[in-house]
Design a protein around this motif. Structure first.
Motif, PDB file in Angstrom:
ATOM      1  N   ALA A   1     -19.268  92.273  44.660  1.00  0.00           N
ATOM      2  CA  ALA A   1     -19.102  91.516  45.435  1.00  0.00           C
ATOM      3  C   ALA A   1     -19.723  90.694  46.371  1.00  0.00           C
ATOM      4  N   VAL A   2     -19.759  91.798  47.322  1.00  0.00           N
ATOM      5  CA  VAL A   2     -19.852  91.704  48.981  1.00  0.00           C
ATOM      6  C   VAL A   2     -21.474  90.953  49.207  1.00  0.00           C
ATOM      7  N   PRO A   3     -22.315  92.078  48.850  1.00  0.00           N
ATOM      8  CA  PRO A   3     -23.168  91.178  48.485  1.00  0.00           C
ATOM      9  C   PRO A   3     -23.154  89.779  48.702  1.00  0.00           C
ATOM     10  N   THR A   4     -23.223  88.544  47.638  1.00  0.00           N
ATOM     11  CA  THR A   4     -22.614  87.391  47.102  1.00  0.00           C
ATOM     12  C   THR A   4     -22.563  86.663  48.460  1.00  0.00           C
ATOM     13  N   THR A   5     -21.204  87.471  49.004  1.00  0.00           N
ATOM     14  CA  THR A   5     -20.135  86.923  50.518  1.00  0.00           C
ATOM     15  C   THR A   5     -21.679  86.620  51.352  1.00  0.00           C
ATOM     16  N   LEU A   6     -22.341  88.246  51.571  1.00  0.00           N
ATOM     17  CA  LEU A   6     -23.145  88.436  52.528  1.00  0.00           C
ATOM     18  C   LEU A   6     -24.455  87.283  52.531  1.00  0.00           C
TER      19      LEU A   6
ATOM     20  N   ALA B   1     -23.198  75.658  48.002  1.00  0.00           N
ATOM     21  CA  ALA B   1     -22.077  75.935  48.524  1.00  0.00           C
ATOM     22  C   ALA B   1     -23.034  76.932  49.764  1.00  0.00           C
ATOM     23  N   VAL B   2     -24.076  76.906  50.222  1.00  0.00           N
ATOM     24  CA  VAL B   2     -24.781  77.390  50.891  1.00  0.00           C
ATOM     25  C   VAL B   2     -25.210  76.001  52.678  1.00  0.00           C
ATOM     26  N   LEU B   3     -25.554  74.899  51.943  1.00  0.00           N
ATOM     27  CA  LEU B   3     -25.764  73.519  52.039  1.00  0.00           C
ATOM     28  C   LEU B   3     -24.424  73.033  52.848  1.00  0.00           C
ATOM     29  N   SER B   4     -23.515  72.908  51.971  1.00  0.00           N
ATOM     30  CA  SER B   4     -22.316  72.275  52.409  1.00  0.00           C
ATOM     31  C   SER B   4     -21.797  74.030  53.827  1.00  0.00           C
ATOM     32  N   LEU B   5     -21.762  74.828  53.852  1.00  0.00           N
ATOM     33  CA  LEU B   5     -21.251  75.463  55.227  1.00  0.00           C
ATOM     34  C   LEU B   5     -22.321  74.528  55.843  1.00  0.00           C
ATOM     35  N   ALA B   6     -22.856  74.877  55.430  1.00  0.00           N
ATOM     36  CA  ALA B   6     -24.448  75.045  57.159  1.00  0.00           C
ATOM     37  C   ALA B   6     -23.670  73.865  57.733  1.00  0.00           C
ATOM     38  N   LEU B   7     -23.767  72.349  56.620  1.00  0.00           N
ATOM     39  CA  LEU B   7     -24.020  71.756  57.715  1.00  0.00           C
ATOM     40  C   LEU B   7     -22.790  71.766  57.997  1.00  0.00           C
ATOM     41  N   CYS B   8     -21.760  72.038  57.853  1.00  0.00           N
ATOM     42  CA  CYS B   8     -19.590  72.051  58.567  1.00  0.00           C
ATOM     43  C   CYS B   8     -19.912  72.416  59.739  1.00  0.00           C
TER      44      CYS B   8
ATOM     45  N   LYS C   1     -15.192  83.704  57.100  1.00  0.00           N
ATOM     46  CA  LYS C   1     -13.764  83.685  56.248  1.00  0.00           C
ATOM     47  C   LYS C   1     -14.269  81.736  54.862  1.00  0.00           C
ATOM     48  N   SER C   2     -14.807  81.095  55.590  1.00  0.00           N
ATOM     49  CA  SER C   2     -15.228  79.971  55.322  1.00  0.00           C
ATOM     50  C   SER C   2     -15.552  80.085  53.628  1.00  0.00           C
ATOM     51  N   THR C   3     -16.306  81.312  53.792  1.00  0.00           N
ATOM     52  CA  THR C   3     -17.425  81.067  52.325  1.00  0.00           C
ATOM     53  C   THR C   3     -16.376  81.867  51.335  1.00  0.00           C
ATOM     54  N   ALA C   4     -14.943  81.924  51.273  1.00  0.00           N
ATOM     55  CA  ALA C   4     -13.980  82.070  50.650  1.00  0.00           C
ATOM     56  C   ALA C   4     -14.234  80.779  50.178  1.00  0.00           C
ATOM     57  N   LEU C   5     -14.730  79.343  50.515  1.00  0.00           N
ATOM     58  CA  LEU C   5     -14.314  78.223  49.111  1.00  0.00           C
ATOM     59  C   LEU C   5     -15.250  78.380  48.730  1.00  0.00           C
ATOM     60  N   ALA C   6     -16.151  78.859  48.619  1.00  0.00           N
ATOM     61  CA  ALA C   6     -17.467  79.054  47.471  1.00  0.00           C
ATOM     62  C   ALA C   6     -17.179  79.059  45.903  1.00  0.00           C
ATOM     63  N   SER C   7     -15.898  80.101  46.247  1.00  0.00           N
ATOM     64  CA  SER C   7     -15.817  80.537  44.545  1.00  0.00           C
ATOM     65  C   SER C   7     -15.083  78.948  43.508  1.00  0.00           C
ATOM     66  N   LEU C   8     -14.175  78.348  44.599  1.00  0.00           N
ATOM     67  CA  LEU C   8     -13.501  77.343  43.712  1.00  0.00           C
ATOM     68  C   LEU C   8     -15.108  76.143  43.806  1.00  0.00           C
TER      69      LEU C   8
ATOM     70  N   THR D   1     -17.343  77.748  42.249  1.00  0.00           N
ATOM     71  CA  THR D   1     -18.266  78.647  40.948  1.00  0.00           C
ATOM     72  C   THR D   1     -19.483  79.638  41.357  1.00  0.00           C
ATOM     73  N   VAL D   2     -19.020  80.123  42.709  1.00  0.00           N
ATOM     74  CA  VAL D   2     -20.079  81.122  43.066  1.00  0.00           C
ATOM     75  C   VAL D   2     -18.624  82.513  43.096  1.00  0.00           C
ATOM     76  N   TRP D   3     -19.579  83.254  42.687  1.00  0.00           N
ATOM     77  CA  TRP D   3     -18.367  84.965  42.514  1.00  0.00           C
ATOM     78  C   TRP D   3     -18.754  85.848  44.041  1.00  0.00           C
ATOM     79  N   GLU D   4     -18.414  85.523  44.522  1.00  0.00           N
ATOM     80  CA  GLU D   4     -17.971  85.838  46.060  1.00  0.00           C
ATOM     81  C   GLU D   4     -16.714  87.150  45.991  1.00  0.00           C
ATOM     82  N   VAL D   5     -15.932  87.496  46.937  1.00  0.00           N
ATOM     83  CA  VAL D   5     -15.050  88.824  46.753  1.00  0.00           C
ATOM     84  C   VAL D   5     -14.266  87.866  46.494  1.00  0.00           C
ATOM     85  N   THR D   6     -13.602  86.317  46.741  1.00  0.00           N
ATOM     86  CA  THR D   6     -12.378  85.833  46.589  1.00  0.00           C
ATOM     87  C   THR D   6     -12.224  85.387  45.522  1.00  0.00           C
ATOM     88  N   GLY D   7     -13.727  84.805  44.474  1.00  0.00           N
ATOM     89  CA  GLY D   7     -13.165  84.518  43.872  1.00  0.00           C
ATOM     90  C   GLY D   7     -13.868  85.898  42.368  1.00  0.00           C
ATOM     91  N   VAL D   8     -13.557  86.640  43.243  1.00  0.00           N
ATOM     92  CA  VAL D   8     -13.384  88.212  42.193  1.00  0.00           C
ATOM     93  C   VAL D   8     -11.917  88.564  42.226  1.00  0.00           C
TER      94      VAL D   8
END
Lengths: 241, 234
Positions: free
Chosen positions: B16-21, B98-105, B165-172, B174-181
Motif C-alpha cells: 500500500a506504500v505506493p498509494t500513500t506516496l 482525497a488529493v483535492l482536499s489534502l492540497a486545499l488544506c 501523516k494526513s494522508t492516513a485520512l484518505a482511508s476514511l 475508501t482510498v486503500w493506503e497504508v493506514t486503511g490496509v
C-alpha cells in the motif's frame, strides 16, 4: 427555508444535537489536553534528566507519537484497549467482547498524541528560564521542591502558553478523528445528520463552521491568557516572547 | 512475538506504500502551487485579494481536515451542476477527492509558512536590488523567492511531515493506503499491536527519509553561511 429548519431546534431540526456534539468535542479535547499535560510533564522531565535511559525513552515517545498518523494511534488505543479490557474481563469470569468506552479511548489517544507535543513545549519553556535565576534560588538555600514550585513552575507555565495554544488547536482538530470510534462528537454528529437527511453539503458546512467558531474563540482566549501572564513583564521582553 | 505474522503483515502493508506516496506527492505538489497563489494574494497589498487569502487561510487552518475531505467527497456530488458536468468522472474517484482536499488544506498552512519566509527577507536586500534597477518578476525570481524559500524551509519540512501523516485520512474516503490496509488487517485479525507496529515503522521510515532529504536541501542552500576557508577570510 428547509435547510434552516434542518439546522434549527424544532422537531425535525438537528440544532440541539449539534450543540451537544460541540460540547462533547470540547469535553473530550479538554480531557485529552489534561492527560497530555501530565504525560508531557513526565516526558519533558525525563528528557531533561540527563539519565541516558530516561532520555532515550523520552525521545522514543516523542518520535513515535509525533511521527505516526493520529488515525493509527486512535485505532491502536481503541482496538488495543478493547481487547485488553476483554481479556481482563475473561480473567474475571466474563465471557464475550467488552469495548473500551469511546470517550475514554478517544481522550486517551488524543491525550497521548498531545503529550508528545506538550513535552517539547514544556522542555522548551524550561530551557528558556535563565540559568541565573536557578542559581540564585540554589544560592539562597531553596531545596529542589521549593525551587520547582516557586521558580520553575510559574515561569514554565508563563513561557509555555503560546505553545500550549498551538497544541490545543491541534488536539481540537485531532478530536474529529475520534468520530471513527462512534463517539457522538461534532464530526460524528455532522456525519450522522448528513447521512440521514442526505444533506451532506449543508451539515458538513455547519460542522465546519462550528469548528471554526471553536478554534477562533480559543485563539482569543489563549492570546488573552498570554497577555495576562506577561502583565508584570517589561514591554521589551514581551516583544521577544 | 509471532514473526511470520509480522512478516506477512509487513508485506501486505508495503504493497500500500505506493498509494500513500502518490497521495503525498500529488497533494504536496498541488498544495505548493496553490500556496504560491494564495501567498501572492496575501502580500499583494490589494485589500480584496488579501482579504480573500486571509479568509482562505482562516477556514482551511481552523477546521479539521476530515470535515473538509468529507465535504469534497460527499458534499460536492449533491449538486446537479457538478454531478452532470464534465468534472464528475474525476470527482467521483475517492483518490481525486482525497488529493483535492489534502492540497486545499495544506495550501492554507503552506501559504502562512511562505509568508513568514517573505517577511524574513531583509528590506536592505530588496533596496539593493531596486537600486541596481531590478524590479517586478526579476526581483522576485532572483532575490525574494530564493531567500524567502531558504528561510521557510525548516517550517516547511515540518508541514511536509504533517502532510505525510494526513494522508492516513484518505482511508476514511475508501482510498486503500497504508493506514486503511492496517485498519482492515486489525479488524480481521484483532492483533492490534503487531499491525500497528508494522504500520508505525513504515511511517517513521518515510518521515525519516523526508526529514533527511529536507536537511540535505537546507545544507546545500546555505553554502554562503558555512565557514569560509581560512585563506578567503578578510
Amino acid at each position: 427555508m428547509a435547510s434552516l429548519e434542518l439546522l434549527g431546534f424544532g422537531s425535525t431540526g438537528w440544532g440541539a444535537l449539534l450543540i451537544a456534539a460541540t460540547l462533547m468535542t470540547l469535553a473530550v479535547t479538554a480531557t485529552a489536553l489534561a492527560i497530555g499535560a501530565v504525560l508531557g510533564a513526565i516526558v519533558a522531565a525525563a528528557k531533561l534528566s540527563g539519565n541516558l535511559a530516561l532520555v532515550t525513552l523520552g525521545n522514543i515517545y516523542t518520535t513515535v507519537f509525533r511521527g505516526v498518523p493520529e488515525l493509527l494511534i486512535i485505532y491502536l488505543i481503541y482496538f488495543g484497549g478493547s481487547s485488553a479490557v476483554t481479556s481482563i474481563g475473561k480473567a474475571m469470569g466474563y465471557e464475550g467482547f467488552l469495548g473500551l468506552p469511546s470517550f475514554i479511548a478517544g481522550a486517551l489517544a488524543v491525550g497521548i498524541i498531545s503529550g508528545s507535543y506538550q513535552a517539547e513545549v514544556f522542555r522548551g519553556a524550561f530551557l528558556a528560564i535563565s540559568k541565573g535565576e536557578l542559581e540564585a534560588a540554589s544560592a539562597i538555600g531553596m531545596h529542589r521542591g521549593l525551587r520547582l514550585r516557586r521558580i520553575i513552575m510559574p515561569q514554565v507555565l508563563r513561557l509555555a502558553i503560546p505553545g500550549l495554544g498551538n497544541v490545543w488547536q491541534l488536539s481540537l482538530k485531532d478530536s474529529a478523528l475520534i468520530s471513527v470510534t462512534g463517539l457522538a462528537e461534532l464530526m460524528r454528529t455532522s456525519q450522522v445528520a448528513a447521512g440521514s437527511t442526505r444533506q451532506y453539503f449543508l451539515f458538513f458546512i455547519a460542522g465546519g463552521c462550528l469548528y471554526l467558531i471553536l478554534t477562533s474563540l480559543s485563539d482569543r482566549i489563549f492570546n488573552g491568557a498570554e497577555r495576562r501572564a506577561n502583565r508584570s513583564m517589561p514591554a521589551a521582553a514581551m516583544g521577544q516572547a | 512475538m509471532d514473526f511470520t505474522f509480522l512478516a506477512s503483515t509487513m508485506v501486505t502493508l508495503l504493497k500500500a506504500v505506493p498509494t500513500t506516496l502518490i497521495l503525498f506527492s500529488l497533494s504536496i505538489f498541488l498544495g505548493g502551487l496553490l500556496a504560491l497563489v494564495i501567498v501572492s494574494m496575501r502580500v499583494s497589498g490589494n485589500p480584496l485579494l488579501s482579504g480573500f487569502a486571509k479568509g482562505y487561510i482562516f477556514i482551511f487552518r481552523g477546521s479539521p481536515l476530515l470535515i473538509q475531505m468529507f465535504l469534497v467527497f460527499y458534499g460536492l456530488g449533491q449538486f446537479g451542476v457538478i454531478r452532470y458536468s464534465f468534472l464528475w468522472p474525476f470527482l467521483r474517484e475517492p483518490m481525486v477527492c482525497a488529493v483535492l482536499s489534502l492540497a486545499l488544506c495544506t495550501a492554507g498552512y503552506t501559504a502562512e509558512i511562505f509568508r513568514g519566509g517573505i517577511r524574513a527577507v531583509s528590506p536592505k536586500e530588496i533596496e539593493a536590488a531596486r537600486s541596481i534597477g531590478m524590479s517586478g518578476p526579476l526581483l522576485v525570481r532572483r532575490i525574494l523567492a530564493p531567500i524567502a524559500f531558504r528561510h521557510a524551509l525548516p517550517a516547511y519540512s515540518t508541514e511536509i511531515v504533517l502532510m505525510m501523516k494526513s494522508t492516513a485520512l484518505a482511508s476514511l474516503v475508501t482510498v486503500w493506503e497504508v493506514t486503511g490496509v492496517a485498519q482492515r488487517l486489525i479488524s480481521q485479525t484483532y492483533r492490534t499491536m503487531e499491525v500497528f507496529l508494522c504500520a508505525a515503522i513504515i511511517y517513521l521510515v518515510l518521515n525519516f527519509i523526508i526529514l533527511q532529504g529536507m536537511a540535505l536541501l537546507e545544507y546545500s542552500l546555505s553554502r554562503h553561511r558555512r565557514a569560509a576557508p581560512q585563506a578567503l577570510k578578510a
